[in-house]
Design a protein around this motif. Structure first.
Motif, PDB file in Angstrom:
ATOM      1  N   SER A  79      25.479  51.841  45.965  1.00 23.78           N
ATOM      2  CA  SER A  79      26.558  51.884  44.811  1.00 23.78           C
ATOM      3  C   SER A  79      27.931  52.068  45.555  1.00 23.78           C
ATOM      4  CB  SER A  79      26.219  52.691  43.810  1.00 23.78           C
ATOM      5  OG  SER A  79      26.080  54.045  44.482  1.00 23.78           O
ATOM      6  N   PHE A  80      28.753  51.707  44.844  1.00 20.83           N
ATOM      7  CA  PHE A  80      30.382  52.081  45.221  1.00 20.83           C
ATOM      8  C   PHE A  80      31.171  52.459  44.026  1.00 20.83           C
ATOM      9  CE2 PHE A  80      29.916  47.321  44.839  1.00 20.83           C
ATOM     10  CZ  PHE A  80      31.144  47.031  44.368  1.00 20.83           C
ATOM     11  N   ASP A  81      32.216  53.127  44.341  1.00 20.46           N
ATOM     12  CA  ASP A  81      33.299  53.341  43.290  1.00 20.46           C
ATOM     13  C   ASP A  81      34.335  52.457  43.530  1.00 20.46           C
ATOM     14  OD1 ASP A  81      31.775  55.650  41.959  1.00 20.46           O
ATOM     15  OD2 ASP A  81      32.018  56.525  43.866  1.00 20.46           O
ATOM     16  N   VAL A  82      34.888  52.173  42.070  1.00 21.86           N
ATOM     17  CA  VAL A  82      36.299  51.402  42.180  1.00 21.86           C
ATOM     18  C   VAL A  82      37.326  52.333  41.476  1.00 21.86           C
ATOM     19  CG1 VAL A  82      37.343  49.102  41.833  1.00 21.86           C
ATOM     20  CG2 VAL A  82      34.963  49.059  42.547  1.00 21.86           C
ATOM     21  N   PRO A  83      38.536  52.320  42.110  1.00 18.99           N
ATOM     22  CA  PRO A  83      39.448  53.297  41.099  1.00 18.99           C
ATOM     23  C   PRO A  83      39.730  52.507  39.786  1.00 18.99           C
ATOM     24  CG  PRO A  83      40.410  52.570  43.199  1.00 18.99           C
ATOM     25  CD  PRO A  83      38.962  52.239  43.271  1.00 18.99           C
ATOM     26  N   ALA A  84      40.540  53.169  39.028  1.00 17.70           N
ATOM     27  CA  ALA A  84      41.234  52.321  37.828  1.00 17.70           C
ATOM     28  C   ALA A  84      42.304  51.695  38.131  1.00 17.70           C
ATOM     29  CB  ALA A  84      41.571  53.367  36.660  1.00 17.70           C
ATOM     30  N   ASN A  85      42.731  50.600  37.594  1.00 13.20           N
ATOM     31  CA  ASN A  85      43.797  49.836  37.731  1.00 13.20           C
ATOM     32  C   ASN A  85      43.994  49.459  39.181  1.00 13.20           C
ATOM     33  OD1 ASN A  85      44.852  50.420  34.928  1.00 13.20           O
ATOM     34  ND2 ASN A  85      45.196  52.639  35.719  1.00 13.20           N
ATOM     35  N   ALA A  86      42.986  48.803  39.473  1.00 17.52           N
ATOM     36  CA  ALA A  86      42.915  48.307  40.826  1.00 17.52           C
ATOM     37  C   ALA A  86      42.165  46.941  41.035  1.00 17.52           C
ATOM     38  CB  ALA A  86      41.907  49.328  41.800  1.00 17.52           C
ATOM     39  N   GLN A  87      42.540  46.303  42.259  1.00 22.31           N
ATOM     40  CA  GLN A  87      42.050  44.941  42.668  1.00 22.31           C
ATOM     41  C   GLN A  87      41.042  45.020  43.585  1.00 22.31           C
ATOM     42  OE1 GLN A  87      44.403  41.574  43.699  1.00 22.31           O
ATOM     43  NE2 GLN A  87      43.973  40.774  41.574  1.00 22.31           N
ATOM     44  N   PHE A  88      39.867  44.576  43.613  1.00 18.53           N
ATOM     45  CA  PHE A  88      38.943  44.554  44.697  1.00 18.53           C
ATOM     46  C   PHE A  88      38.305  43.286  44.912  1.00 18.53           C
ATOM     47  CE2 PHE A  88      36.511  45.593  41.121  1.00 18.53           C
ATOM     48  CZ  PHE A  88      35.251  45.055  41.554  1.00 18.53           C
ATOM     49  N   GLN A  89      37.807  42.786  46.154  1.00 19.18           N
ATOM     50  CA  GLN A  89      37.268  41.604  46.245  1.00 19.18           C
ATOM     51  C   GLN A  89      35.854  41.844  46.657  1.00 19.18           C
ATOM     52  OE1 GLN A  89      40.253  40.779  49.373  1.00 19.18           O
ATOM     53  NE2 GLN A  89      39.955  38.514  48.635  1.00 19.18           N
ATOM     54  N   ILE A  90      34.891  40.818  46.287  1.00 19.61           N
ATOM     55  CA  ILE A  90      33.605  41.000  46.463  1.00 19.61           C
ATOM     56  C   ILE A  90      33.107  39.559  47.290  1.00 19.61           C
ATOM     57  CG2 ILE A  90      30.983  41.045  45.517  1.00 19.61           C
ATOM     58  CD1 ILE A  90      32.082  42.853  43.424  1.00 19.61           C
ATOM     59  N   ASN A  91      32.580  39.867  48.279  1.00 22.70           N
ATOM     60  CA  ASN A  91      31.678  38.517  48.730  1.00 22.70           C
ATOM     61  C   ASN A  91      30.169  38.402  48.545  1.00 22.70           C
ATOM     62  OD1 ASN A  91      30.906  36.262  50.337  1.00 22.70           O
ATOM     63  ND2 ASN A  91      31.902  36.924  52.127  1.00 22.70           N
ATOM     64  N   ILE A  92      29.619  37.753  47.678  1.00 19.36           N
ATOM     65  CA  ILE A  92      28.186  37.985  47.400  1.00 19.36           C
ATOM     66  C   ILE A  92      27.433  37.346  48.480  1.00 19.36           C
ATOM     67  CG2 ILE A  92      26.343  37.472  45.528  1.00 19.36           C
ATOM     68  CD1 ILE A  92      28.342  39.420  44.841  1.00 19.36           C
ATOM     69  N   LYS A  93      26.278  37.691  49.174  1.00 14.21           N
ATOM     70  CA  LYS A  93      25.625  37.087  49.913  1.00 14.21           C
ATOM     71  C   LYS A  93      24.228  36.280  49.640  1.00 14.21           C
ATOM     72  CE  LYS A  93      28.633  38.178  53.443  1.00 14.21           C
ATOM     73  NZ  LYS A  93      29.336  37.041  54.076  1.00 14.21           N
ATOM     74  N   SER A  94      23.954  37.028  48.536  1.00 18.07           N
ATOM     75  CA  SER A  94      22.465  36.579  47.918  1.00 18.07           C
ATOM     76  C   SER A  94      22.464  37.067  46.463  1.00 18.07           C
ATOM     77  CB  SER A  94      21.370  37.098  48.557  1.00 18.07           C
ATOM     78  OG  SER A  94      21.319  38.674  48.285  1.00 18.07           O
ATOM     79  N   PRO A  95      21.925  36.007  45.660  1.00 15.97           N
ATOM     80  CA  PRO A  95      22.130  36.522  44.084  1.00 15.97           C
ATOM     81  C   PRO A  95      21.693  37.939  43.880  1.00 15.97           C
ATOM     82  CG  PRO A  95      20.428  34.530  44.555  1.00 15.97           C
ATOM     83  CD  PRO A  95      20.960  35.232  45.859  1.00 15.97           C
ATOM     84  N   THR A  96      22.824  38.557  43.034  1.00 15.52           N
ATOM     85  CA  THR A  96      23.173  39.964  43.044  1.00 15.52           C
ATOM     86  C   THR A  96      23.030  40.508  41.585  1.00 15.52           C
ATOM     87  OG1 THR A  96      24.221  40.111  45.072  1.00 15.52           O
ATOM     88  CG2 THR A  96      24.453  42.011  43.595  1.00 15.52           C
ATOM     89  N   ASP A  97      21.959  41.375  41.301  1.00 11.18           N
ATOM     90  CA  ASP A  97      21.749  42.009  40.096  1.00 11.18           C
ATOM     91  C   ASP A  97      22.375  43.390  40.059  1.00 11.18           C
ATOM     92  OD1 ASP A  97      20.727  42.410  37.452  1.00 11.18           O
ATOM     93  OD2 ASP A  97      18.702  42.946  38.209  1.00 11.18           O
ATOM     94  N   TYR A  98      23.307  43.472  39.050  1.00 10.51           N
ATOM     95  CA  TYR A  98      24.166  44.759  39.091  1.00 10.51           C
ATOM     96  C   TYR A  98      24.144  45.737  37.704  1.00 10.51           C
ATOM     97  CZ  TYR A  98      28.230  42.499  36.948  1.00 10.51           C
ATOM     98  OH  TYR A  98      28.961  41.747  36.146  1.00 10.51           O
ATOM     99  N   CYS A  99      24.521  47.027  37.745  1.00  9.84           N
ATOM    100  CA  CYS A  99      24.693  47.694  36.765  1.00  9.84           C
ATOM    101  C   CYS A  99      26.323  48.410  36.930  1.00  9.84           C
ATOM    102  CB  CYS A  99      23.815  48.476  36.186  1.00  9.84           C
ATOM    103  SG  CYS A  99      24.291  49.666  34.901  1.00  9.84           S
ATOM    104  N   CYS A 100      27.233  48.199  36.048  1.00 11.43           N
ATOM    105  CA  CYS A 100      28.582  48.777  36.151  1.00 11.43           C
ATOM    106  C   CYS A 100      28.739  49.720  35.130  1.00 11.43           C
ATOM    107  CB  CYS A 100      29.521  47.537  36.111  1.00 11.43           C
ATOM    108  SG  CYS A 100      31.386  48.328  36.299  1.00 11.43           S
TER     109      CYS A 100
END
Length: 104
Positions: A79-100
């Motif tokens: 897992s990873f944390d993302v701060p509030a009021n931020a922008q982030f980039q994701i590069n999906i390498k294989s089909p990804t199932d997630y819970c946020c």
């Protein structure tokens, strides 16, 4: 936690990036909210309002978090944390199932 109890699920999907990223909103009795989603391979940019915890259930990706110059590899079970009021980039390498999870 592999199963949620006593929740409400919003039937309408959240659809992003031309349908390559989708999720469903899950509301808990205590007022907390999570989304369960699926991302197809590709590069995506997201903006947050609340602090988020992204749990990767299955799949593989790289994430570029705010204030970082280095991509971080993340795979199923991590897992990873993302701060509030931020922008982030994701590069999906294989089909990804997630819970946020969202935190005010």
């Amino acid at each position: 936690m592999s199963k949620f109890h006593n929740v409400s699920v919003i039937k309408k999907a959240n659809v992003y990036h031309n349908g390559n990223v989708t999720s469903r909103t899950v509301k808990f009795v205590d007022g907390s909210i999570k989304t369960l989603g699926f991302m197809l391979p590709g590069e995506y940019t997201f903006t947050t309002t609340d602090k988020e915890l992204m749990e990767i259930i299955d799949g593989e990706l790289e994430v570029l978090l705010p204030d970082s110059e280095q991509w971080q590899k993340v795979k199923g079970g991590e897992s990873f944390d993302v701060p509030a009021n931020a922008q982030f980039q994701i590069n999906i390498k294989s089909p990804t199932d997630y819970c946020c999870s969202y935190f005010k």
